[in-house]
Design an enzyme around this catalytic site. Sequence first.
Site, short mmCIF file in Angstrom:
data_model
loop_
_atom_site.label_atom_id
_atom_site.label_comp_id
_atom_site.label_asym_id
_atom_site.label_seq_id
_atom_site.Cartn_x
_atom_site.Cartn_y
_atom_site.Cartn_z
N HIS A 335 -21.42 -14.58 23.32
CA HIS A 335 -22.80 -14.16 23.52
C HIS A 335 -23.78 -15.31 23.32
CE1 HIS A 335 -21.38 -9.89 23.15
NE2 HIS A 335 -22.33 -9.74 24.04
N GLY A 336 -23.44 -16.26 22.46
CA GLY A 336 -24.34 -17.38 22.23
C GLY A 336 -23.92 -18.19 21.03
#
Length: 405
Positions: A335-336
């Site tokens: 996701h990051g």
Amino acid sequence: MLNLQPYENPQYFVYLIIALLPVIIGMFKGFRMHWYESIFSLVFLVLIFDADKWPQGKALLGYVVFNLLLVYAYFKYRTREGSKNSTAVFYLSVALGIAHVAVVKFTPLFQHHGSILGFLGISYLTFRVVGTIMEIRDGSIKDLNMWKFIQFLLFFPTISSGPIDRYRRFVKDYDRVPDPEHYAQLVTKAIHYLMLGFLYKFILGYIFGTLWLPSVEHMAMASRGGAFLGLSWPVVGVMYAYSGYLFFDFAGYSLFAVAISYLMGIETPMNFNKPWSHITSRLLNRWQLSLSFWFRDYIYMRFVFFMMKHKWIKSRVWTAFVGYLVLFLIMGIWHGETWYYIVYGLFHAMLINLTDAWLRFKKKHKDFFPHNRATHYPSPFSMTANAVCFSFLIFSGFLDKLWFH
């Protein structure tokens, strides 16, 4: 020049439905116009990546060329007579398959702007590439048509945010024309999903994300000085408002993607199936289904098998525990690169492991904990839903803003 972002506003659907009319008419008449579908998809892809998005368009073009060569080369290697199916070659192919998205994800750690390799949908294209490589490795894909693979990779309705499909399933739909009765059912479902998607994304998503969320965020920031770690009742409001926004916005998008796929005769998998289930593990198996199943099939199951094969951990319970930990850590990093995405992933791993531990404990002490609604799971909007909503608060990044900015 006109720029259209997928499912961004109602006007987008006017252009989309008009362009789809020849496809719909053809399906009802019993034939599929592959050539028109290709032109239609190309035009809408150009409209996504034109004007100020053209740098992303060039990145997409480079990505597609590189990964077509990669998948083709690995398929030829794997299917040649006498192939040793080298693990090293497989690992190298997977590493090259994820190289682009890894650079895009981690570039912000080293510089203040994003990578020039980034473009809308890069993660979801990577899932398709890596999943195909893994199925070639397993021998599941014995025939790879590169033109059909391009259609699969760049399938327009799902290119930006899924749902994630599989090559073999996609090709089965792509090669056949549904009979008129079945296609009529697909159209009926598509209309239903479009209407439900409008309700979710443009009405409920707007209420939660535009009307409520900014207000409770402002109140939470204003009251952070007088509470431990800045946590106050408005933060609880942020948690619920963001959870509602996240669900309705993404579920609405997913319904749009599935609906347009159905109109094109492609039965793209659903992303949600009554997601507010009673048990955390069930909820995660019903929330963003295609992503959950992808990680389960291509990471969790393979990692657990690898640990068992090499006898890293003898206990099946601890094998599952470590498997979930690794799975959700990777999902968080996907996701990051920020701390709250990683914590989000680890928090989900903790929820599932605690749920499994409780069910095992209850089964072992069934004389004290009878199997009933009270002991099997909390009610949908009590413990499970609140824990998951808290995970979405972590995911939102609001705590980072609350504590460090």
